[in-house]
Design an enzyme around this catalytic site. Structure first.
Site, PDB file in Angstrom:
ATOM      1  N   ASP A 123      33.795  42.007  31.050  1.00  0.00           N
ATOM      2  CA  ASP A 123      34.236  40.894  31.885  1.00  0.00           C
ATOM      3  C   ASP A 123      35.694  40.593  31.535  1.00  0.00           C
ATOM      4  O   ASP A 123      36.292  41.256  30.687  1.00  0.00           O
ATOM      5  CB  ASP A 123      33.328  39.672  31.692  1.00  0.00           C
TER       6      ASP A 123
ATOM      7  N   ASP B  11      24.151  41.549  35.742  1.00  0.00           N
ATOM      8  CA  ASP B  11      24.108  41.365  34.300  1.00  0.00           C
ATOM      9  C   ASP B  11      23.643  39.940  34.061  1.00  0.00           C
ATOM     10  O   ASP B  11      23.856  39.056  34.905  1.00  0.00           O
ATOM     11  CB  ASP B  11      25.483  41.536  33.655  1.00  0.00           C
TER      12      ASP B  11
END
Lengths: 376, 376
Positions: free
Chosen positions: A92, A271
């Site tokens: 991320d 996720d």
């Protein structure tokens, strides 16, 4: 990176595909276990490979940047070498943790100034810096630096924030294009659609993101507290705009039901910390519903944790034993639940893919959703 | 239970043998991993079997009696069925934990009254009760109920305590002989030599215990804070009295060096929380010495944890990665260190056995002891 769309469901927007990276292929739809600090919490790497059958894991840029730090990761030759995971990794952008974890932070047009939640030290993340960091980590899939708006979020703030996110995206893309991978394999950059829960902002953002022609696109700012129906509505809207021939990643989602519903809307990648975090608190997801293993009712249930489960732990341990581990506060409890839940999530997306390929996804999903949601 | 003595070392009192139980054979000398609450802490059962290659594990009567409780264990069909460990199990008598963990306890000739460290509830352990409890747990090897004297311990207390321990032993033996195994396989009872660090008391106790003709004998009350030399002196004395044709179990010992030195004195069985407890604190035992993995010096050491190690974790993870796990307070750190240390302990006793069989134990031990003790 390459995405091959194999089948489109005729009764929903679900799709089956393959993402090809230099660290191997990913069959979509896929769930990506979260490896916050570079390792999936409480799970041995061999079990991530062989028992859970993960195809890609996620690392958190914010955490890895602070610990072990970029110097160590670069010396190791990147995160894959550091943690021993030789399949694809997605990182991320660090933005979400900056907003949620760091004590103090200051958002400017340029970026975010923040203090480490560990030692209070000062740091700055800018779009350029976040690209550099993800180059050093060596993720196969890098994420653009954005602001993930909270829920609720008033319209004016969401609109202003979206403007910044889009400007930052352009800087991310420019810096990404002006830099090279460090370790000899390709990396790709996913931009992120924001816009809170406002249709016009989501539409504007999805169109802007789609115009960038990235190899994959993400949907952020959902699953942050809004009702599930609102999340599905936004996901539906955004998926109808994002290009069909690129994978779509719905960030931070979600429950097994959320995942099936979002697959039906055209999402390919997921996720979530739920399988591991909730697992460490004694919550088990199964195809027949949700078990709170700490519940008294399991104390003398000597049946396997999940007779239909695909993981080693499902057959090795009984419900009564697992409950005992939680009651006695043994680490093994969280270890078992984490392996079980991740195996289940990976089974779920694999089965969804099978059903898509067989043309039976919609019926299967309708049958599964009420089962998955019930409390056992 | 049967013990077959295979080889006696000519240059020390070390022996190689085989203990035969209804749950399988144990090659001695052996280290028994501690499974406090019925499971080895932070280690999956498959790894206890396949990676660590444990041949017998230990359960703590005090802990199991309180949680999950005898009703659950009996309903499960005994501890083997409850925890899924199908090889031999040894249980301690619970005495040690009663003294060290429970808030308040009262020792009388009859037994010990104590309060649970969990909820303060009142309980009584007597020799008869402790035999009954271990029958329900279903340990292959049960331990007599004794008082483990602390160190230091004045002579008068040690003498008086020894008298009680011996009386309790007689009651244990009588009750053991008057009761049957519950689950259809044989159980055996080891008496325990006490006597603190006093030669005459240890001699008296060893002779008394030897006179009972048990199938195996234990040495208790050592490794409780006394200097290592004193422990060896007492072990030496006691081993010279305990029958040679029965296994000898030195309770709660110890470091790798302690184990090799005690094997040389004629000990066959060991247990200790050190490999798991110290492992969870970042201490790794290797054949080249002791590693404190939290030390700064390992932060960029990308070599395997233990290139010569026998465990999966030794090759899978690097020192730098393991250090990162400890610094980031990830459970995986303790999990890795526990598997490594237990694998090493099992390797150590297996190698010791090989050396005994080859007639080279004494030289090997002298070579190993300084290596094992050094700090890396």
């Amino acid at each position: 990176m390459e995405f091959q769309l194999i089948t489109k469901d005729t009764k929903s927007r679900a799709r089956a595909g393959i993402i090809k990276t230099d660290h191997g292929e990913i069959e979509t739809p896929i769930f990506m276990p979260v490896g916050t600090a570079g390792a999936v919490k409480a799970v041995h790497m061999k079990d991530v490979y062989d028992d859970i059958n993960a195809q890609i894991i996620l690392g958190n840029t914010y955490h890895l940047y602070l610990r072990p730090g970029l110097d160590i990761i670069e010396k190791a030759g990147g995160l894959h070498k550091f943690n021993g995971w030789n399949k694809p990794i997605l990182t991320d952008s660090g933005g979400y943790q900056v907003y949620s974890l760091s004590g103090t932070r200051k958002l400017t047009e340029d970026g975010v100034l923040f203090r480490s939640h560990i030692d209070g030290s000062k740091h700055q993340f800018t779009p350029e810096r976040v690209m550099d960091i993800q180059r050093v980590i060596g993720a196969d899939i890098m994420m653009a630096f954005d602001e993930c708006t909270p829920y609720p979020c008033d319209y004016d703030y969401a609109k202003k924030s979206l403007g910044i996110t889009h400007k930052w995206l352009d800087r991310c893309i420019e810096h990404f294009n002006n830099t090279d991978p460090i370790y000899g394999y390709q990396q790709t950059l996913y931009p992120i659609v924001q816009g809170s829960v406002y249709n016009d902002l989501r539409k504007e953002s999805a169109e802007y993101i789609a115009s960038k022609g990235a190899e994959g696109n993400a949907i952020g700012g959902l699953s942050v507290g809004e009702p599930a129906e609102m999340m599905y509505e936004m996901t539906d809207l955004v998926c109808s705009i994002l290009p069909e021939d690129k994978p779509r990643y719905l960030m931070g989602v979600g429950t097994p039901v959320n995942i099936l519903e979002s697959i039906a809307l055209g999402v390919d990648q997921f996720d979530c910390v739920m399988p591991t975090r909730n697992g460490r608190n004694g919550m088990l997801f199964t195809k027949n519903g949700i078990i709170n293993i700490k519940n008294e009712k399991w104390k003398d249930d000597f049946s396997p944790i999940d007779p239909e489960g695909t993981s080693y732990v499902d057959q090795q341990y009984t419900k009564a034993f697992l409950r005992h581990m939680f009651v006695a506060r043994e680490m093994l409890g969280g270890m078992i639940a984490s392996v079980h839940n991740l195996s289940f999530y990976l089974w779920l997306v694999k089965e969804a893919r099978k059903q898509i390929l067989a043309g039976t996804f919609a019926e299967w999903k309708d049958m599964m959703v009420p089962r998955l949601a019930q409390r056992l």
